[in-house]
Enzyme design. Structure first.
Site, PDB file in Angstrom:
ATOM      1  N   ALA A 325       0.828  -1.197   0.000  1.00  0.00           N
ATOM      2  CA  ALA A 325       0.000   0.000   0.000  1.00  0.00           C
ATOM      3  C   ALA A 325       0.867   1.253   0.000  1.00  0.00           C
ATOM      4  O   ALA A 325       1.910   1.293   0.650  1.00  0.00           O
ATOM      5  CB  ALA A 325      -0.913   0.005   1.222  1.00  0.00           C
ATOM      6  N   PRO A 326       0.468   2.286  -0.726  1.00  0.00           N
ATOM      7  CA  PRO A 326       1.222   3.534  -0.702  1.00  0.00           C
ATOM      8  C   PRO A 326       1.143   4.184   0.674  1.00  0.00           C
ATOM      9  O   PRO A 326       0.202   3.957   1.436  1.00  0.00           O
ATOM     10  CB  PRO A 326       0.514   4.390  -1.765  1.00  0.00           C
ATOM     11  CG  PRO A 326      -0.869   3.828  -1.853  1.00  0.00           C
ATOM     12  CD  PRO A 326      -0.722   2.360  -1.584  1.00  0.00           C
ATOM     13  N   GLY A 327       2.133   5.006   0.986  1.00  0.00           N
ATOM     14  CA  GLY A 327       2.133   5.713   2.263  1.00  0.00           C
ATOM     15  C   GLY A 327       3.107   5.120   3.259  1.00  0.00           C
ATOM     16  O   GLY A 327       3.894   4.214   2.945  1.00  0.00           O
ATOM     17  N   VAL A 328       3.042   5.615   4.483  1.00  0.00           N
ATOM     18  CA  VAL A 328       3.931   5.184   5.557  1.00  0.00           C
ATOM     19  C   VAL A 328       3.540   3.787   6.021  1.00  0.00           C
ATOM     20  O   VAL A 328       2.363   3.499   6.230  1.00  0.00           O
ATOM     21  CB  VAL A 328       3.854   6.174   6.746  1.00  0.00           C
ATOM     22  CG1 VAL A 328       4.794   5.736   7.873  1.00  0.00           C
ATOM     23  CG2 VAL A 328       4.169   7.588   6.281  1.00  0.00           C
ATOM     24  N   MET A 331       2.802   0.480  11.970  1.00  0.00           N
ATOM     25  CA  MET A 331       3.578  -0.087  13.072  1.00  0.00           C
ATOM     26  C   MET A 331       3.005  -1.412  13.552  1.00  0.00           C
ATOM     27  O   MET A 331       3.701  -2.218  14.134  1.00  0.00           O
ATOM     28  CB  MET A 331       3.634   0.903  14.234  1.00  0.00           C
ATOM     29  CG  MET A 331       4.457   2.137  13.964  1.00  0.00           C
ATOM     30  SD  MET A 331       4.647   3.135  15.454  1.00  0.00           S
ATOM     31  CE  MET A 331       3.653   4.538  15.036  1.00  0.00           C
ATOM     32  N   LYS A 346      -5.238  -5.923   5.276  1.00  0.00           N
ATOM     33  CA  LYS A 346      -4.429  -5.651   6.462  1.00  0.00           C
ATOM     34  C   LYS A 346      -4.142  -6.951   7.206  1.00  0.00           C
ATOM     35  O   LYS A 346      -5.068  -7.723   7.487  1.00  0.00           O
ATOM     36  CB  LYS A 346      -5.154  -4.678   7.396  1.00  0.00           C
ATOM     37  CG  LYS A 346      -5.345  -3.281   6.830  1.00  0.00           C
ATOM     38  CD  LYS A 346      -5.991  -2.377   7.870  1.00  0.00           C
ATOM     39  CE  LYS A 346      -6.027  -0.941   7.417  1.00  0.00           C
ATOM     40  NZ  LYS A 346      -6.578  -0.050   8.463  1.00  0.00           N
ATOM     41  N   ASP A 381     -15.927   0.355   7.545  1.00  0.00           N
ATOM     42  CA  ASP A 381     -16.334  -1.017   7.848  1.00  0.00           C
ATOM     43  C   ASP A 381     -15.262  -1.970   7.323  1.00  0.00           C
ATOM     44  O   ASP A 381     -14.574  -1.676   6.341  1.00  0.00           O
ATOM     45  CB  ASP A 381     -17.673  -1.323   7.183  1.00  0.00           C
ATOM     46  CG  ASP A 381     -18.327  -2.581   7.730  1.00  0.00           C
ATOM     47  OD1 ASP A 381     -17.862  -3.106   8.759  1.00  0.00           O
ATOM     48  OD2 ASP A 381     -19.310  -3.034   7.116  1.00  0.00           O
TER      49      ASP A 381
END
Length: 584
Positions: A325-328, A331, A346, A381
């Protein structure tokens, strides 16, 4: 005639499904009474009970199967193959056959621990291979406008059967007709054949009742939603007016899509023929996937089935691969996407970054909390999958290597297949931190205001996001800011909001000779700014829009309102659209 084991298996599962549907309908149909009486807290609990009901009935069904059959017998896939055929015959004339198929799948997965997912033994694809015959049940009521929009709206409101009287129906319909005159395309507004059409079923959610349908004329149509509410503070304030009012009129497809958003609690709406009902809703919102619409009207498990089928079809097209996924990077979660399906996956990592003091079980419980809570249009959701299986060549090699590295207990290879033991899926959005770097100045102002509105609306629903970093929020195609990282989410009433103590010299304590203790639930709103924004100009703009978010008294006031039993309503449309403050 002696019944076979397959017949008994099919009958046992169908009996469990019928028990589920009976209770589901009872909870749903009682929404009418709850709205009439203003039983808002009871409504919240009914929403939770209806979500929990599905798993309860699956567990009861599993217990019945284990009582009727030995473990070895249940483990034979050939038995399930025959039972699938017998079950398909039994449900072939049901109006909710697709929900029955999903219930069968749930029992199969409960027995086989989400393994052996094949259409031979369960309903990976529907048993209806051809177009289902129509039920003949009339979904809608209709009325010709004949040039009198106010009278047509009176017909719509009076015919809803809500029992409570309208406080001033002449005012409501006059305002509604004026709004339609402003918004309707001329081709519809002045058409001789202009017609109002409304679903017979009323959609209930939180403190609202919604009439849903469309306006047609001149060969065109637009969706129509009429939100109806009681007076402010009804059933919370002594002497409050029990009269109803039309809160607004919505015909913009984007506004209607937001009403049915994947970020909101499921509607309580009586649905006789789910498939035909969803087909109708898709004429109003053609860009909404069927799975989201099934979920929106309460059938979230079948929504998951529809999502899974659509995902399988999309993966089979081989238009793209699963990629990081793009982005940071998260954690707690490893996140990857299938861009063409607009879907985020996820997986809980094996090890979390040191700053995260949570466990796998805590993370899963947080996701369960959000699933059952009112998401007020600000929390995505999710669907939960076990033993999710995909061919290895559907993954970008870098993505697969990353998943195997950070979550080896959850992701492993079996020949040419990738097995993911547990994952969540969500609708794909643009991470807020990335959106802010790419958008125009005007869009930046709008999204910064909406970011604060999202935090406030979650708080009004007794939810504190915990980690309010920009990367934990996304932006939808309508420009709405949505929270989607739940590992630190908690109830607002569990938080202890504090001001930063001042030292004897009059300065904030910050690690000098004087110190103060901090509890695990202590939160200091004065510190939010630097934590949320590295960009000083964006922080300045945000503080201009939402100065109260940095004040302890604001948060404590919300907590007290919740403790006092107030249910703070969050409207699925802008305050500027409401009629409540319009001139008489």
């Amino acid at each position: 005639m002696k019944t076979t084991p397959a017949d008994r298996l099919a009958a046992t599962i169908l009996h469990g499904f019928e028990a589920y549907r009976t209770r589901f309908k009872a909870i749903t149909q009682d929404a009418h009474r709850r709205f009439r009486e203003g039983a808002w807290r009871e409504g919240q609990q009914a929403s939770v009970d209806r979500i929990n009901l599905y798993q309860q009935k699956v567990q009861e069904g599993l217990a019945s199967l284990k009582q009727a059959f030995s473990e070895d017998t249940l483990a034979h896939c050939d038995l399930w193959r025959e039972a699938r055929d017998r079950y398909a015959e039994r449900i072939s004339q049901r109006l909710d056959y697709e929900l029955a198929e999903t219930f069968f799948n749930s029992l199969f997965c409960a027995v086989f621990k989400h393994r052996h997912i094949r259409n031979d033994w369960m309903f990976v694809e529907s048993s209806r291979t051809d177009a289902a015959h129509r039920s003949g049940i009339e979904l809608c009521r209709r009325r010709k406008v004949e040039g009198d929009w106010q009278n047509a709206l009176s017909w719509a409101l009076e015919g809803a059967g809500l029992e409570n009287p309208f406080a001033d129906i002449a005012r409501d319909t006059r305002l509604g007709a004026t709004r339609l005159a402003e918004l309707l395309p001329d081709a519809i507004a002045h058409a001789e054949d202009a017609e109002l059409e409304l679903l017979n079923s009323i959609f209930y959610r939180n403190k609202g009742a919604y009439l849903v349908g469309r306006i047609s004329g001149g060969g065109q149509h637009v969706p129509l939603v009429l939100p109806i509410r009681h007076s402010e503070r009804f059933d919370e304030q002594a002497g409050a007016d029990p009269g109803l009012h039309l809160d607004t009129v919505l015909i913009d497809p984007d506004d209607v899509a937001i009403i049915f958003s994947f970020t909101r609690a499921y509607f309580q709406v009586d649905v006789a023929v789910p498939g035909e009902f969803v087909d109708y809703l898709q004429t109003l919102m053609p860009h909404k996937p069927a799975g989201e619409l099934y979920a929106a009207i309460g059938f979230f498990k079948h929504g998951k089935t529809e999502f899974f089928r659509a995902l399988n079809r999309q993966v089979a097209k081989r238009e793209d691969q699963f990629v990081i996924a793009p982005g940071v990077h998260g954690m707690v979660m490893a996140v990857f996407v299938l861009p063409s399906a607009r879907t985020v996956f996820k997986i809980i990592k094996d090890k979390f970054d040191p700053a995260k003091d949570v466990t796998h079980n805590i993370v899963r419980e947080k996701y369960r909390l959000v699933k059952r809570h009112d998401r007020v249009g600000r929390m995505a959701d999710t669907q939960e999958f076990s033993n999710f299986t995909v061919r290895k060549d559907h993954f970008d090699p870098e993505c697969l290597a990353h998943l195997l590295d950070v979550a080896p207990s959850a992701v492993y290879l079996k020949g040419e297949k990738v097995i993911i033991k547990h994952c969540y899926t969500e609708r794909m959005m643009t991470p807020l931190n990335i959106y802010l770097e790419q958008c125009s100045h005007d869009a930046q102002l709008a999204v910064l205001k909406d970011y604060g509105d999202a935090i406030k609306q979650m708080a009004a629903a007794n939810i504190f996001p915990g980690d309010m970093l920009l990367k934990n929020f996304g932006v939808t195609r309508q420009g709405r800011v949505i929270f989607y990282d739940y590992d630190e989410v908690c109830y607002l009433t569990e938080c202890h909001f504090r001001a930063i103590p001042v030292s004897s010299d009059g300065d904030y304590l910050s690690g000098g000779n004087e110190s103060f203790s901090i509890g695990p639930n202590d939160i200091f709103p004065e510190e939010f700014g630097p934590f949320m924004f590295a960009n000083a100009e964006r922080l300045r703009i945000f503080q201009t829009f939402h100065p109260e978010l940095f004040e302890v008294s604001y948060w404590q006031g919300l907590q007290q309102a919740i403790v006092d039993g107030r249910i703070i309503d969050v409207y699925p449309y802008g305050n500027e659209q409401r009629f409540v403050d319009a001139e008489q």
